[in-house]
Design an enzyme around this catalytic site. Sequence first.
Site, PDB file in Angstrom:
ATOM      1  N   THR A 172      15.818  10.085 -21.959  1.00 17.61           N
ATOM      2  CA  THR A 172      16.982   9.723 -21.142  1.00 17.61           C
ATOM      3  C   THR A 172      17.851   8.749 -21.923  1.00 17.61           C
ATOM      4  OG1 THR A 172      15.843  10.057 -19.035  1.00 17.61           O
ATOM      5  CG2 THR A 172      17.783   8.651 -18.999  1.00 17.61           C
ATOM      6  N   PHE A 174      20.811   5.923 -21.835  1.00 19.06           N
ATOM      7  CA  PHE A 174      21.422   4.909 -20.976  1.00 19.06           C
ATOM      8  C   PHE A 174      22.594   4.271 -21.707  1.00 19.06           C
ATOM      9  CE2 PHE A 174      17.087   5.283 -19.563  1.00 19.06           C
ATOM     10  CZ  PHE A 174      17.099   5.037 -18.205  1.00 19.06           C
TER      11      PHE A 174
END
Length: 282
Positions: A172, A174
């Site tokens: 992921t 960010f």
Amino acid sequence: MSQKIAFQGELGAYGHQACADTRPDYDPLPCPTFTAAIEAVRKGDADLGMIAVENSTYGRVADVHSLLPESGLHIIDEAFVRVHINLLAKKGAQLADMKQAFGHVVILPQCAGFLREHAITGRVSSDNAKAARDVAEGQDMTVGALASELAAEIYGLDILARNIEDASNNTTRFLVMASEPDYRRRGDHGMMTSFVFRVRNIPAALYKAMGGFATNGVNMTKLESYMIGGSFSATQFYAEIEGHPDDHNVQLALEELGYFTDMLHIMGVYPGHPKRRERQAG
């Protein structure tokens, strides 16, 4: 007074993991939504915000790119966090006894193979860390949570199975947001520039707008569109390029872009994460 970094989710969420990995000297501030995390930075309740924008398996995080331009915040860094999904349960529970596992709707399909193999039914929770907390507070030894090792530590749970995600490169990304921009050149892997724009209502405007990046040798790593205010005729674009706005070729590309847009706003200038080089090399 200690500095704080806001994230969406509860303590033990993957956003918390991102904060712990990249800003360990900041106190984590859990927020129920991305909007609340952004607002915490705007109001000064937090110094930074850790905002998830995309996952290598699931794709982009819904609605985030439409939130960023209106936030009044600036991107100052990016973080890539390897998502390791673990099956957590109460102390003393056994994998063979697991019947249900709760996790966020995004997490469940990412470990579908493991759940199917062990005849465990996946159940939706609003947050992975919340699922872990609910398991810890409950009494059912046949119910587990799909969450991080950090969540296991925080809520005192056993890890019955580690790294059960189907994709071995599940990551992921960010964005670290702040109330003030940081245009300093920094890092060892080049600079990135993010911006949003709207093209003018003329034929082939987007095609012409993109031409300046190609002719000036600027690598555009992301270009995404989304509607504004629910209107099918009003489209805004979010883009990321390699380089700094002070680079001559970037200046020329942005200048040419300006001819074909009626709005152009720099969202942030920040150092590229080393994971970018790994992905390009792969």
